[in-house]
Design a protein around this motif. Structure first.
Motif, mmCIF file in Angstrom:
data_model
loop_
_atom_site.group_PDB
_atom_site.id
_atom_site.type_symbol
_atom_site.label_atom_id
_atom_site.label_comp_id
_atom_site.label_asym_id
_atom_site.label_seq_id
_atom_site.Cartn_x
_atom_site.Cartn_y
_atom_site.Cartn_z
ATOM 1 N N GLY A 73 0.827 -1.224 0.000
ATOM 2 C CA GLY A 73 0.000 0.000 0.000
ATOM 3 C C GLY A 73 0.845 1.250 0.000
ATOM 4 O O GLY A 73 1.968 1.224 -0.513
ATOM 5 N N PRO A 74 0.319 2.279 0.618
ATOM 6 C CA PRO A 74 -0.913 2.160 1.423
ATOM 7 C C PRO A 74 -2.168 2.387 0.606
ATOM 8 O O PRO A 74 -2.118 3.151 -0.348
ATOM 9 C CB PRO A 74 -0.738 3.279 2.470
ATOM 10 N N PRO A 75 -3.263 1.691 0.995
ATOM 11 C CA PRO A 75 -3.283 0.565 1.944
ATOM 12 C C PRO A 75 -2.904 -0.722 1.233
ATOM 13 O O PRO A 75 -3.091 -0.847 0.027
ATOM 14 C CB PRO A 75 -4.745 0.527 2.384
ATOM 15 N N ALA A 76 -2.375 -1.666 1.967
ATOM 16 C CA ALA A 76 -2.038 -2.960 1.395
ATOM 17 C C ALA A 76 -3.311 -3.694 0.980
ATOM 18 O O ALA A 76 -4.352 -3.564 1.631
ATOM 19 C CB ALA A 76 -1.259 -3.796 2.403
ATOM 20 N N VAL A 77 -3.224 -4.446 -0.117
ATOM 21 C CA VAL A 77 -4.371 -5.202 -0.627
ATOM 22 C C VAL A 77 -3.998 -6.676 -0.673
ATOM 23 O O VAL A 77 -3.037 -7.049 -1.355
ATOM 24 C CB VAL A 77 -4.790 -4.713 -2.024
ATOM 25 N N GLY B 38 -12.910 -9.644 -9.946
ATOM 26 C CA GLY B 38 -12.223 -9.076 -8.792
ATOM 27 C C GLY B 38 -12.074 -10.022 -7.627
ATOM 28 O O GLY B 38 -11.630 -9.617 -6.551
ATOM 29 N N SER B 39 -12.385 -11.303 -7.840
ATOM 30 C CA SER B 39 -12.353 -12.254 -6.725
ATOM 31 C C SER B 39 -10.953 -12.773 -6.428
ATOM 32 O O SER B 39 -10.706 -13.309 -5.349
ATOM 33 C CB SER B 39 -13.275 -13.441 -7.028
ATOM 34 N N GLY B 40 -10.044 -12.646 -7.405
ATOM 35 C CA GLY B 40 -8.697 -13.174 -7.227
ATOM 36 C C GLY B 40 -8.350 -14.277 -8.206
ATOM 37 O O GLY B 40 -7.262 -14.870 -8.117
ATOM 38 N N THR C 286 4.827 -13.289 -8.389
ATOM 39 C CA THR C 286 5.525 -14.007 -7.328
ATOM 40 C C THR C 286 4.749 -13.872 -6.031
ATOM 41 O O THR C 286 4.410 -12.753 -5.627
ATOM 42 C CB THR C 286 6.942 -13.437 -7.127
ATOM 43 N N PRO C 287 4.424 -14.968 -5.360
ATOM 44 C CA PRO C 287 3.685 -14.852 -4.099
ATOM 45 C C PRO C 287 4.518 -14.144 -3.034
ATOM 46 O O PRO C 287 5.747 -14.244 -3.029
ATOM 47 C CB PRO C 287 3.400 -16.302 -3.716
ATOM 48 N N THR C 288 3.830 -13.445 -2.153
ATOM 49 C CA THR C 288 4.506 -12.781 -1.040
ATOM 50 C C THR C 288 4.500 -13.653 0.210
ATOM 51 O O THR C 288 5.157 -13.324 1.200
ATOM 52 C CB THR C 288 3.835 -11.436 -0.728
ATOM 53 N N GLN C 289 3.756 -14.754 0.154
ATOM 54 C CA GLN C 289 3.727 -15.712 1.258
ATOM 55 C C GLN C 289 3.729 -17.121 0.688
ATOM 56 O O GLN C 289 3.215 -17.369 -0.406
ATOM 57 C CB GLN C 289 2.459 -15.546 2.103
ATOM 58 N N GLY C 290 4.298 -18.048 1.457
ATOM 59 C CA GLY C 290 4.220 -19.460 1.107
ATOM 60 C C GLY C 290 5.185 -19.884 0.016
ATOM 61 O O GLY C 290 6.055 -19.126 -0.424
#
Length: 237
Positions: free
Chosen positions: A23-27, A50-52, A65-69
């Protein structure tokens, strides 16, 4: 179809994979999730705009690139790879089919498919042979010399599928592949995907259309970035 999946490995394995845009704000575009897709599976991903869905596809396709996992593709931990190796892995293992056909208008069907191999240093004669073979596989051998402007929407999408297949990927990712097609042409394309899957191709289709989703063996639902556990439909092939 050549298999390049590590022995016993899932084609796609998400281990707590999530993506948050700063962000801001982080999404939080994709909440941490676990997904495993085995070789030869046919998974459809449904959800509203918009669901992902696109975020999920972009991660699976090594475009984001994922930010987690951790994301393992054919047993390969993609987090450990450099950007150049990620690009090479994407070219080697993944075929893409999009809603827009993305064909060069002044190139024939055969040439459009051949172009997918140019940057992989495939010799010209081999490019021509492989492109002709894959066009035959999708039922378009008789249209190899036609330009996209001379083809129907369904034919153009089949050229796009041929282009995705010519590199012998282990995974076919389709983003709303029937979005620009009428109902009859959509049904024909879905029949083709069914045939490819029966031949062993692992397929993931992103769609908002529940009728399209019914062609998958499993359906994943995503809403507000939250992925719901895949469900196997009884009687699915």
């Amino acid at each position: 179809m050549t298999s390049r999946t590590t022995q016993g490995a899932a084609v796609i394995e998400f281990r707590g994979v999530g993506l948050t845009y700063p962000g801001p704000p982080a999404v939080q575009a994709l909440h941490p999730c676990d997904v495993s897709i085995a070789p030869g599976d046919f998974v459809t991903v449904v959800g509203p705009s918009g669901s992902g869905k696109s975020t999920l596809l972009n991660i699976a396709g090594l475009l984001d690139t994922p930010t987690q996992g951790r994301y393992l593709l054919n047993g390969i931990d993609t987090a450990a790879l450099s950007p150049s190796r990620l690009a090479a892995l994407r070219g080697e293992r993944i075929g893409f089919v999009f809603q827009a056909f993305h064909l060069l208008p002044h190139r024939s069907a055969l040439e459009n498919v051949e172009l997918a191999m140019v940057y992989r240093a495939v010799p010209r004669r081999e490019r021509r042979t492989r492109a002709a073979a894959v066009l035959e596989r999708v039922g378009l051998a008789h249209r190899a010399a036609a330009l996209p402007t001379q083809m129907s929407g369904g034919e153009r999408q089949r050229v796009a599928v041929a282009r995705a297949l010519v590199g012998e990927p282990s995974l076919l990712l389709c983003d709303e592949p029937t979005g620009n097609l009428d109902s009859a042409t959509s049904a024909s394309l879905l029949d083709l995907l069914d045939v490819l899957n029966r031949d062993g191709m692992t397929i993931v289709v992103i769609t908002h259309d529940r009728q399209v989703a019914e062609h998958g063996r499993r359906t994943v639902t995503i809403r507000d970035g939250v992925l719901h556990e895949p469900a196997h439909r009884p009687g699915a092939a």
